[in-house]
Write a protein that holds these residues in place. Structure first.
Motif, PDB file in Angstrom:
ATOM      1  N   VAL A 192      11.251  -6.185 -19.929  1.00  0.00           N
ATOM      2  CA  VAL A 192       9.212  -5.511 -20.091  1.00  0.00           C
ATOM      3  C   VAL A 192       9.079  -4.547 -18.848  1.00  0.00           C
ATOM      4  O   VAL A 192       8.520  -3.832 -18.894  1.00  0.00           O
ATOM      5  CB  VAL A 192       8.833  -5.792 -21.402  1.00  0.00           C
ATOM      6  CG1 VAL A 192       9.566  -6.235 -22.024  1.00  0.00           C
ATOM      7  CG2 VAL A 192       8.081  -6.694 -21.068  1.00  0.00           C
ATOM      8  N   LEU A 193       8.741  -5.977 -18.227  1.00  0.00           N
ATOM      9  CA  LEU A 193       7.957  -5.594 -17.256  1.00  0.00           C
ATOM     10  C   LEU A 193       8.599  -4.487 -15.774  1.00  0.00           C
ATOM     11  O   LEU A 193       7.750  -3.216 -15.253  1.00  0.00           O
ATOM     12  CB  LEU A 193       7.374  -6.180 -16.095  1.00  0.00           C
ATOM     13  CG  LEU A 193       5.961  -7.198 -16.442  1.00  0.00           C
ATOM     14  CD1 LEU A 193       6.702  -8.315 -15.408  1.00  0.00           C
ATOM     15  CD2 LEU A 193       5.316  -6.790 -15.954  1.00  0.00           C
ATOM     16  N   HIS A 194      10.203  -4.283 -16.064  1.00  0.00           N
ATOM     17  CA  HIS A 194      10.959  -3.780 -15.377  1.00  0.00           C
ATOM     18  C   HIS A 194      11.123  -2.197 -16.328  1.00  0.00           C
ATOM     19  O   HIS A 194      10.977  -0.946 -15.330  1.00  0.00           O
ATOM     20  CB  HIS A 194      12.188  -4.328 -15.268  1.00  0.00           C
ATOM     21  CG  HIS A 194      12.256  -4.737 -13.557  1.00  0.00           C
ATOM     22  ND1 HIS A 194      12.070  -6.238 -13.878  1.00  0.00           N
ATOM     23  CD2 HIS A 194      12.147  -4.424 -12.251  1.00  0.00           C
ATOM     24  CE1 HIS A 194      12.122  -6.538 -12.437  1.00  0.00           C
ATOM     25  NE2 HIS A 194      12.156  -5.789 -11.678  1.00  0.00           N
ATOM     26  N   TYR A 195      11.265  -2.385 -17.537  1.00  0.00           N
ATOM     27  CA  TYR A 195      11.768  -1.088 -18.209  1.00  0.00           C
ATOM     28  C   TYR A 195      12.108  -0.009 -19.540  1.00  0.00           C
ATOM     29  O   TYR A 195      11.341   0.777 -19.741  1.00  0.00           O
ATOM     30  CB  TYR A 195      13.590  -1.308 -18.680  1.00  0.00           C
ATOM     31  CG  TYR A 195      13.799  -2.187 -17.636  1.00  0.00           C
ATOM     32  CD1 TYR A 195      14.540  -0.884 -16.302  1.00  0.00           C
ATOM     33  CD2 TYR A 195      14.823  -3.334 -17.207  1.00  0.00           C
ATOM     34  CE1 TYR A 195      15.659  -1.246 -15.974  1.00  0.00           C
ATOM     35  CE2 TYR A 195      15.907  -3.384 -16.937  1.00  0.00           C
ATOM     36  CZ  TYR A 195      16.082  -2.556 -15.485  1.00  0.00           C
ATOM     37  OH  TYR A 195      17.004  -3.094 -14.726  1.00  0.00           O
ATOM     38  N   ALA A 196       9.958  -0.538 -19.639  1.00  0.00           N
ATOM     39  CA  ALA A 196       8.941  -0.807 -19.928  1.00  0.00           C
ATOM     40  C   ALA A 196       8.649   1.004 -20.085  1.00  0.00           C
ATOM     41  O   ALA A 196       8.166   1.007 -19.030  1.00  0.00           O
ATOM     42  CB  ALA A 196       7.700  -1.324 -20.887  1.00  0.00           C
ATOM     43  N   PRO A 197       8.538   2.043 -21.624  1.00  0.00           N
ATOM     44  CA  PRO A 197       8.302   3.059 -21.214  1.00  0.00           C
ATOM     45  C   PRO A 197       6.853   3.449 -20.621  1.00  0.00           C
ATOM     46  O   PRO A 197       6.366   4.336 -20.536  1.00  0.00           O
ATOM     47  CB  PRO A 197       8.318   3.925 -22.224  1.00  0.00           C
ATOM     48  CG  PRO A 197       8.652   3.208 -23.206  1.00  0.00           C
ATOM     49  CD  PRO A 197       8.976   1.976 -22.400  1.00  0.00           C
ATOM     50  N   CYS A 198       5.865   2.076 -20.646  1.00  0.00           N
ATOM     51  CA  CYS A 198       4.407   2.239 -21.207  1.00  0.00           C
ATOM     52  C   CYS A 198       3.972   0.778 -20.429  1.00  0.00           C
ATOM     53  O   CYS A 198       4.454   0.188 -20.046  1.00  0.00           O
ATOM     54  CB  CYS A 198       3.967   2.283 -22.845  1.00  0.00           C
ATOM     55  SG  CYS A 198       4.456   0.964 -23.806  1.00  0.00           S
ATOM     56  N   PRO A 199       2.480   1.205 -20.082  1.00  0.00           N
ATOM     57  CA  PRO A 199       1.613   0.004 -19.368  1.00  0.00           C
ATOM     58  C   PRO A 199       1.715  -1.409 -20.555  1.00  0.00           C
ATOM     59  O   PRO A 199       2.258  -1.403 -21.821  1.00  0.00           O
ATOM     60  CB  PRO A 199       0.114   0.382 -20.023  1.00  0.00           C
ATOM     61  CG  PRO A 199       0.053   1.748 -19.634  1.00  0.00           C
ATOM     62  CD  PRO A 199       1.312   2.016 -20.254  1.00  0.00           C
ATOM     63  N   VAL A 200       2.166  -2.698 -19.431  1.00  0.00           N
ATOM     64  CA  VAL A 200       2.655  -3.513 -20.124  1.00  0.00           C
ATOM     65  C   VAL A 200       1.309  -4.387 -19.740  1.00  0.00           C
ATOM     66  O   VAL A 200       1.778  -4.929 -18.390  1.00  0.00           O
ATOM     67  CB  VAL A 200       4.462  -4.373 -19.858  1.00  0.00           C
ATOM     68  CG1 VAL A 200       4.347  -5.722 -20.235  1.00  0.00           C
ATOM     69  CG2 VAL A 200       5.491  -3.246 -19.930  1.00  0.00           C
ATOM     70  N   ALA A 201       1.288  -5.034 -20.810  1.00  0.00           N
ATOM     71  CA  ALA A 201       0.064  -6.410 -20.055  1.00  0.00           C
ATOM     72  C   ALA A 201       0.615  -7.616 -21.315  1.00  0.00           C
ATOM     73  O   ALA A 201       1.530  -7.894 -22.021  1.00  0.00           O
ATOM     74  CB  ALA A 201      -1.313  -5.998 -21.656  1.00  0.00           C
ATOM     75  N   VAL A 202       0.348  -8.730 -19.430  1.00  0.00           N
ATOM     76  CA  VAL A 202       1.263 -10.134 -20.041  1.00  0.00           C
ATOM     77  C   VAL A 202       0.000 -10.566 -20.084  1.00  0.00           C
ATOM     78  O   VAL A 202      -0.980 -10.749 -19.020  1.00  0.00           O
ATOM     79  CB  VAL A 202       1.807  -9.992 -18.330  1.00  0.00           C
ATOM     80  CG1 VAL A 202       2.184 -11.756 -18.529  1.00  0.00           C
ATOM     81  CG2 VAL A 202       3.183  -9.317 -17.935  1.00  0.00           C
ATOM     82  N   VAL A 203      -0.144 -11.449 -21.142  1.00  0.00           N
ATOM     83  CA  VAL A 203      -1.335 -12.579 -21.347  1.00  0.00           C
ATOM     84  C   VAL A 203      -0.624 -13.964 -21.255  1.00  0.00           C
ATOM     85  O   VAL A 203      -0.120 -14.115 -22.072  1.00  0.00           O
ATOM     86  CB  VAL A 203      -2.026 -11.815 -22.792  1.00  0.00           C
ATOM     87  CG1 VAL A 203      -3.456 -13.236 -23.296  1.00  0.00           C
ATOM     88  CG2 VAL A 203      -1.946 -10.082 -22.861  1.00  0.00           C
ATOM     89  N   PRO A 204      -1.817 -14.518 -20.708  1.00  0.00           N
ATOM     90  CA  PRO A 204      -1.587 -15.870 -20.405  1.00  0.00           C
ATOM     91  C   PRO A 204      -2.232 -16.235 -21.984  1.00  0.00           C
ATOM     92  O   PRO A 204      -3.379 -16.181 -22.166  1.00  0.00           O
ATOM     93  CB  PRO A 204      -2.301 -16.451 -19.493  1.00  0.00           C
ATOM     94  CG  PRO A 204      -3.589 -15.052 -18.753  1.00  0.00           C
ATOM     95  CD  PRO A 204      -2.525 -14.410 -19.155  1.00  0.00           C
ATOM     96  N   ASP A 205      -1.564 -17.919 -22.090  1.00  0.00           N
ATOM     97  CA  ASP A 205      -1.443 -18.249 -23.110  1.00  0.00           C
ATOM     98  C   ASP A 205      -2.840 -18.445 -23.013  1.00  0.00           C
ATOM     99  O   ASP A 205      -3.669 -19.820 -24.447  1.00  0.00           O
ATOM    100  CB  ASP A 205      -0.492 -19.202 -23.348  1.00  0.00           C
ATOM    101  CG  ASP A 205      -0.125 -20.320 -22.783  1.00  0.00           C
ATOM    102  OD1 ASP A 205      -0.459 -20.515 -21.263  1.00  0.00           O
ATOM    103  OD2 ASP A 205       0.953 -21.555 -23.119  1.00  0.00           O
ATOM    104  N   THR A 206      -3.901 -19.684 -21.834  1.00  0.00           N
ATOM    105  CA  THR A 206      -4.666 -20.710 -21.984  1.00  0.00           C
ATOM    106  C   THR A 206      -5.221 -20.118 -20.445  1.00  0.00           C
ATOM    107  O   THR A 206      -4.625 -18.541 -19.827  1.00  0.00           O
ATOM    108  CB  THR A 206      -4.427 -22.156 -21.800  1.00  0.00           C
ATOM    109  OG1 THR A 206      -3.412 -22.683 -20.677  1.00  0.00           O
ATOM    110  CG2 THR A 206      -3.550 -22.386 -22.707  1.00  0.00           C
ATOM    111  N   ARG A 207      -6.892 -19.157 -20.756  1.00  0.00           N
ATOM    112  CA  ARG A 207      -7.140 -18.861 -19.832  1.00  0.00           C
ATOM    113  C   ARG A 207      -7.431 -20.151 -18.580  1.00  0.00           C
ATOM    114  O   ARG A 207      -7.781 -20.776 -19.051  1.00  0.00           O
ATOM    115  CB  ARG A 207      -8.680 -18.620 -19.796  1.00  0.00           C
ATOM    116  CG  ARG A 207      -9.330 -17.553 -18.951  1.00  0.00           C
ATOM    117  CD  ARG A 207     -10.478 -17.076 -19.495  1.00  0.00           C
ATOM    118  NE  ARG A 207     -11.609 -16.318 -18.326  1.00  0.00           N
ATOM    119  CZ  ARG A 207     -10.694 -15.056 -18.073  1.00  0.00           C
ATOM    120  NH1 ARG A 207      -9.870 -14.294 -18.456  1.00  0.00           N
ATOM    121  NH2 ARG A 207     -11.763 -14.123 -17.225  1.00  0.00           N
TER     122      ARG A 207
END
Length: 291
Positions: A276-291
């Protein structure tokens, strides 16, 4: 204390799109904006004789770049508090450090790297795997399909309750007064047949039913948080990465999660997030499961 929205800039068109996205997100979330340019010139040329009045060209370029970025952000959203900084570091290390006290970090999908044709720059990929806060990677090009205002897509995984990514996506949809598209992908393992004791009907219908029930359970918890967003449910059979990329067409943001690995390895990005980071047509948010 309010953590800022941090955006990395390098003067490329990709980073300008990231700057615009970050400024809008800061305005919407009522957060300050921190513009960061990582440059190594200071590390190697910063110790100069005090009587030397000539500044290195790299310093002049860096100062001009952050000043222009700061002015652009002010022009777009005058109500946002904007500060700019030059870090004597490589971009990944600088932004990973910034992520320790940031609401989110925003970068362009492609910077000024030597391989200009790459779909995803090394900074975005490395940062997504090491950041301590959500990372948003903004495509360098305008999407073919105009996004529907406020639409946020999130992939719902196997966790029994809402993941950090699901909560982040729901909050972003609510702040946009928009729509959350919650996507649950499922597949029927090849080795399962209708003779399986748990699959009295067809294997496919049983797996679909489980996926629907799981999605409803997760959304029921999210909808009790008090935030308001329209929710669209999508239960689809097929490869997760393909389903998410297709769902992201016409969206303002696609949200995925990343699990924390032990030791210094950071986050487990995985093949779905890579895709999805390579091919998604919109901004991508990657959210870690813990801060």
């Amino acid at each position: 204390m309010q953590f800022p929205v941090v955006v990395g800039v390098d003067g490329s068109m990709g980073s300008l799109r990231a700057l615009d996205w970050a400024a809008q997100e800061a305005a919407r979330s009522r957060l300050p904006l921190r513009v960061v340019h990582a440059s190594l010139w200071e590390r190697y040329e910063g110790m100069r004789p005090t009587f030397d009045t000539e500044r290195p060209a790299e310093q002049i370029l860096a100062e001009h770049l952050v000043a222009s970025a700061q002015e652009r952000a002010h022009r777009l959203h005058a109500e946002v508090s904007v500060v700019a900084d030059i870090q004597p570091e490589d971009p990944v290390n600088a932004l990973v450090h910034e992520s320790q006290e940031a609401a989110l970090v925003v970068v362009g999908s492609r910077g000024r790297g030597r391989i200009a044709g790459m779909l995803l720059g090394s900074v975005g990929l490395a940062l997504a795997g090491r950041s301590r806060c959500p990372v948003v990677v903004v495509p360098a090009t305008v999407p073919d399909v105009q996004p529907k205002p406020g639409r946020v897509v999130v992939g719902i995984g196997d966790a029994p309750g809402p993941s950090a990514a699901a909560r982040f996506a729901f909050d972003r949809a609510a702040s946009r007064h928009g729509e959350l598209v919650a996507v649950r992908a499922w597949r029927c393992p090849v080795h399962e047949t209708a003779d399986h004791p748990l699959l009295a009907d067809s294997p496919a219908s049983a797996h679909r039913q489980r996926a629907e029930e799981h999605l409803e359970n997760v959304l029921a918890v999210l909808e009790r948080t008090g935030a308001e967003a329209a929710v669209q449910r999508s239960v689809v059979q097929g490869p997760v990465h393909q389903i998410l990329i297709e769902a992201a067409v016409g969206a303002e943001l696609l949200v995925v999660g990343a699990h924390r690995a032990g030791g210094p390895r950071g986050l487990l990005i995985g093949p779905v997030n890579h895709a999805v980071l390579h091919y998604a047509p919109c901004p991508v948010a990657v959210v870690p499961d813990t801060r």
